[in-house]
Design a protein around this motif. Structure first.
Motif, PDB file in Angstrom:
ATOM      1  N   ARG A 124      51.621  89.256  67.510  1.00  0.00           N
ATOM      2  CA  ARG A 124      50.761  90.388  67.883  1.00  0.00           C
ATOM      3  C   ARG A 124      49.678  89.952  68.869  1.00  0.00           C
ATOM      4  NH1 ARG A 124      51.349  91.937  62.139  1.00  0.00           N
ATOM      5  NH2 ARG A 124      52.653  93.825  62.078  1.00  0.00           N
ATOM      6  N   LYS A 125      49.223  88.721  68.748  1.00  0.00           N
ATOM      7  CA  LYS A 125      48.242  88.200  69.698  1.00  0.00           C
ATOM      8  C   LYS A 125      48.819  88.183  71.108  1.00  0.00           C
ATOM      9  CE  LYS A 125      45.521  84.026  70.634  1.00  0.00           C
ATOM     10  NZ  LYS A 125      45.214  82.645  70.146  1.00  0.00           N
ATOM     11  N   LEU A 127      51.333  90.087  72.110  1.00  0.00           N
ATOM     12  CA  LEU A 127      51.643  91.464  72.503  1.00  0.00           C
ATOM     13  C   LEU A 127      50.402  92.227  72.954  1.00  0.00           C
ATOM     14  CD1 LEU A 127      54.284  92.513  69.817  1.00  0.00           C
ATOM     15  CD2 LEU A 127      54.660  91.992  72.226  1.00  0.00           C
ATOM     16  N   ARG A 128      49.229  91.790  72.546  1.00  0.00           N
ATOM     17  CA  ARG A 128      48.017  92.426  73.069  1.00  0.00           C
ATOM     18  C   ARG A 128      47.874  92.181  74.566  1.00  0.00           C
ATOM     19  NH1 ARG A 128      45.782  91.138  67.877  1.00  0.00           N
ATOM     20  NH2 ARG A 128      45.082  89.081  68.595  1.00  0.00           N
ATOM     21  N   HIS A 137      58.504  92.245  70.313  1.00  0.00           N
ATOM     22  CA  HIS A 137      58.774  93.324  69.363  1.00  0.00           C
ATOM     23  C   HIS A 137      60.014  93.029  68.523  1.00  0.00           C
ATOM     24  CE1 HIS A 137      56.005  95.474  72.082  1.00  0.00           C
ATOM     25  NE2 HIS A 137      55.762  96.250  71.050  1.00  0.00           N
ATOM     26  N   LEU A 140      59.101  90.453  65.892  1.00  0.00           N
ATOM     27  CA  LEU A 140      58.375  91.081  64.787  1.00  0.00           C
ATOM     28  C   LEU A 140      59.337  91.798  63.841  1.00  0.00           C
ATOM     29  CD1 LEU A 140      55.108  92.695  66.230  1.00  0.00           C
ATOM     30  CD2 LEU A 140      55.285  90.922  64.487  1.00  0.00           C
TER      31      LEU A 140
END
Length: 384
Positions: A124-125, A127-128, A137, A140
């Motif tokens: 997620r870090k 993907l920011r 994605h 994840l």
């Protein structure tokens, strides 16, 4: 006017060198030091000229050489790098900025250690910074469905990703195929899996991915087989049908007319429902050639495969080779085999498979003679 032009040119050169330099401060120090040495040299020579006598002839060259050596020491690393730059750029890419990419190595390492929450935090870090990155994605979703047994969360994540981003055919098909596999493996829902594959056809028509989806759908007709097959990525035509024979191996069951007829009928029924299934059509072609001796029908089936749109070059080359094989093995028509191979060369002159086909054309007569000799020998392949 002339001095102002040269001054402007020098300023532009200095500005550009500072912009491209890895250490602008160090470069400024070099320029200031060089300028100070040049000014000192000019002032010293002027003083010697005014003094006259033998001092100019004796001290002038020594001072000039000394200052030149000092300037050389200052700029030697820069000059060496400038001369070596064309060679080093061949390996390191030069001064071109590297395109930023997400870095998932840390997340992958944490996942291998079983630290799934930390791995998801790392993903997620990234993907920011790269919100549209497909790999992040999918990673994840893989952690959710494979490691945390949260299939609903994984499907919701990728479904939302597909809705929020316009993906190309390759990426979109990859995500939808992955969802189709998970529908069978984790949700036990073959019909929903087929829906995901159909979405590839709907979203990316007239593409190679749509053609592959057509092939895949043709092999997903048996729900029981899909649910319990051993290899989740392997799809057969039908569960009760035998696997295709290799083109180089004549069918051992050629004498069993009933088995051959049942096999032919099953393939024809399958192709009526899925006319784009090239693997089934290819098997039918070799059934015609090996077991039934219907070489014209075999060639016709392979021509149908070759005429389909969005076929990879490797498949097209294979089908042209197989049509030539049939002529060399059974009809002995070397000229027709040559025409078939030459048609591929004319259609795809720059293809990677073209040189191989060109080399084969030169030895077609030898191939045909050897094949016919084998067929004429009793007991070689069941024919006399």
């Amino acid at each position: 006017m002339t001095w102002s032009f040269f001054g402007w040119l020098a300023w532009k050169a200095l500005s550009r060198s500072l912009e491209r330099s890895e250490d602008p401060v160090k470069l400024c120090v070099k320029w200031v030091g060089t300028l100070a040495l040049v000014v000192t040299w000019a002032w010293t020579l002027k003083s010697l000229i005014q003094a006259g006598g033998y001092a100019l002839g004796f001290l002038g060259p020594l001072i000039t050489a000394a200052i030149g050596i000092i300037i050389g020491i200052i700029w030697a690393p820069s000059w060496g790098a400038m001369l070596a730059r064309p060679l080093t750029h061949m390996f390191d890419g030069g001064d071109e900025p590297v395109d930023p990419e997400p870095f998932y190595a840390v997340a992958m390492a944490k996942r291998k250690r079983g630290q799934y929450d930390l791995a998801m935090m790392e993903i997620r870090k990234q993907l920011r910074t790269f919100p549209a990155d497909m790999q992040g994605h999918v990673m994840l979703a893989e952690i959710l469905v494979e490691d945390l047994s949260n299939a609903e969360g994984a499907f919701e994540l990728l479904d939302q990703y597909l809705q929020n981003h316009e993906l190309g055919a390759v990426q979109g098909a990859f995500v939808m195929n992955r969802l189709a596999e998970w529908e069978i493996r984790y949700r036990r829902n073959p019909e929903k899996a087929r829906d995901w594959v159909r979405r590839i056809q709907e979203h990316y028509p007239d593409t190679e991915q749509a053609e592959r989806a057509t092939q895949k759908l043709a092999h997903m007709t048996d729900d029981a087989y899909l649910m319990y097959r051993k290899d989740p990525k392997n799809y057969l035509v039908q569960r009760h049908l035998s696997a295709p024979k290799h083109p180089n191996s004549p069918m051992e069951s050629a004498g069993d007319d009933q088995a051959t007829d049942r096999r032919r009928q099953a393939l024809m029924e399958h192709l009526q429902e899925h006319p784009g299934d090239t693997s089934a059509r290819e098997e039918l072609a070799w059934l015609y050639a090996d077991a039934l001796g219907l070489w014209e029908k075999a060639i016709e089936e392979l021509r149908v495969c070759s005429a389909m749109e969005h076929q990879p070059a490797a498949r097209l080359a294979k089908w042209h080779h197989q049509m030539a094989d049939i002529h060399c093995r059974y009809t002995g028509d070397v000229q027709e085999a040559k025409n078939i191979l030459e048609s591929y060369i004319q259609a795809y002159p720059d293809c990677v498979h073209t040189p191989t086909i060109s080399m084969r054309i030169k030895r077609l007569k030898l191939e045909s003679r050897a094949a016919l000799n084998r067929l004429s020998q009793p007991g070689d392949d069941g024919r006399t």
